[in-house]
Write a protein that holds these residues in place. Structure first.
Motif, PDB file in Angstrom:
ATOM      1  N   HIS A 254       0.840  -1.200   0.000  1.00 43.95           N
ATOM      2  CA  HIS A 254       0.000   0.000   0.000  1.00 43.95           C
ATOM      3  C   HIS A 254       0.879   1.255   0.000  1.00 43.95           C
ATOM      4  O   HIS A 254       0.646   2.213  -0.742  1.00 43.95           O
ATOM      5  N   GLN A 255       1.920   1.223   0.822  1.00 42.63           N
ATOM      6  CA  GLN A 255       2.817   2.388   0.893  1.00 42.63           C
ATOM      7  C   GLN A 255       3.609   2.527  -0.402  1.00 42.63           C
ATOM      8  O   GLN A 255       3.820   3.646  -0.889  1.00 42.63           O
TER       9      GLN A 255
ATOM     10  N   LYS B 227       2.649   1.560  -3.365  1.00 47.72           N
ATOM     11  CA  LYS B 227       1.689   2.056  -4.371  1.00 47.72           C
ATOM     12  C   LYS B 227       1.507   3.556  -4.258  1.00 47.72           C
ATOM     13  O   LYS B 227       1.477   4.274  -5.244  1.00 47.72           O
ATOM     14  N   GLY B 228       1.351   4.016  -3.015  1.00 48.20           N
ATOM     15  CA  GLY B 228       1.137   5.449  -2.785  1.00 48.20           C
ATOM     16  C   GLY B 228       2.313   6.278  -3.282  1.00 48.20           C
ATOM     17  O   GLY B 228       2.135   7.275  -3.989  1.00 48.20           O
ATOM     18  N   SER B 229       3.525   5.870  -2.926  1.00 49.37           N
ATOM     19  CA  SER B 229       4.731   6.599  -3.362  1.00 49.37           C
ATOM     20  C   SER B 229       4.867   6.559  -4.878  1.00 49.37           C
ATOM     21  O   SER B 229       5.201   7.556  -5.511  1.00 49.37           O
TER      22      SER B 229
END
Lengths: 155, 146
Positions: free
Chosen positions: A81-82, A84-86
């Motif tokens: 998730h992290q 993907k966000g970055s």
């Protein structure tokens, strides 16, 4: 690339357009370029460095989680998730898509599919890093060309 | 528009230069350092005072301590306390700030569940300058009415 130019700025613009055409970069990267003009000159370099360092850490943690006898899908999902966000923030379109596909496999608890898709995430990350390295090199050329022109001006 | 996950193409945009706000404050709640930085820079460009929080609990604690913000950008998936829980808790506390959810491109179902927690709007991350302009325009309209 049609109409190749020797002008470093045009070369950079053409290169970024090619990265868009190949789906490696998306509009979010263009937003960062627009912000760069209002921030310090090293803004993009610092952002890319932040992304690369964070991504390498997330990838390392996912690698560990996948290597366990009892695969830790919860950690994979959290770190993914992290990542993907970055990736979305930096404009890494193909890498983002690879992360999305891996997320589905992790949600399903499918280790074999996770292994296969994680390989693709890492490949896309390497492609994106090479893209950013090329962009950084071109920008350094632009800056050094600008410096040389200013030094040639008569006093 | 209100209560929907609007896309930037459906919004009535105005130029960013028209909405410089020197009196507004914002809280960016996101577990991604890079996204916190990006949203921080975008909002400061419009003159907002910006604070950041790395998860929903930090955000809720700030409000418990008496902080107030005109705008809250709330990520959905975060460790410790996620955006849905944090939004519900803030609304239960009586917080009337504009709370805008930011989600991954994972489908309308995700946005709907988040909206029901008490958001004013929900958009895909990262927010574009056009969407931020729209939000600030809505914030100005809301503040002018009160």
């Amino acid at each position: 690339m049609a109409g190749s130019s020797t002008d470093p700025t045009q070369q950079l613009n053409d290169y970024i357009r090619t990265m868009h055409d190949q789906g490696i970069l998306d509009d979010n990267f263009d937003q960062l370029l627009a912000l760069r003009r209002e921030q310090n000159p090293r803004f993009i370099t610092e952002l890319i460095s932040m992304f690369t360092n964070d991504a390498e850490a997330y990838i390392a943690e996912i690698t560990n989680a996948l290597s366990l006898t009892e695969v830790d899908f919860s950690t994979i999902i959290s770190k993914l998730h992290q990542l993907k966000g970055s990736t979305s923030g930096i404009g890494g379109h193909r890498m983002y898509q690879a992360c999305c596909e891996l997320r589905v496999a992790a949600d399903d608890g499918d280790k074999d599919r996770c292994d296969e898709l994680f390989l693709r995430v890492k490949e896309e990350f390497n492609t994106l890093k090479q893209c950013f390295d090329s962009i950084s090199e071109m920008r350094r050329n632009i800056i050094s060309n600008g410096t040389r022109r200013r030094r040639r001006r008569p006093l | 528009m209100s209560g929907n996950g609007a896309s930037s193409s459906s919004l009535n945009m105005i130029s960013g230069e028209d909405v410089v706000n020197n009196n507004l404050s914002a809280l960016v709640v996101d577990d991604s350092p890079l996204l916190r930085l990006l949203h921080d820079i975008h909002l400061k460009k419009y003159g907002l005072k910006v604070q950041v929080a790395e998860n929903g609990k930090v955000a809720v604690d700030l409000f418990h301590l008496g902080a107030s913000f005109d705008l809250v950008l709330m990520d959905k998936e975060m460790p410790v306390m996620n955006g849905v829980e944090a939004t519900k808790e803030l609304r239960a506390m009586g917080v009337t700030s504009m709370i805008v959810g930011v989600t991954s491109k994972d489908g309308p179902g995700e946005q709907q569940a988040f909206m029901e927690a008490g958001l004013d709007y929900c958009f895909e991350k990262p927010l574009t300058p056009e969407i931020i302009s729209f939000l600030l325009e809505e914030l100005n309209k809301h503040n002018n009415k009160n």
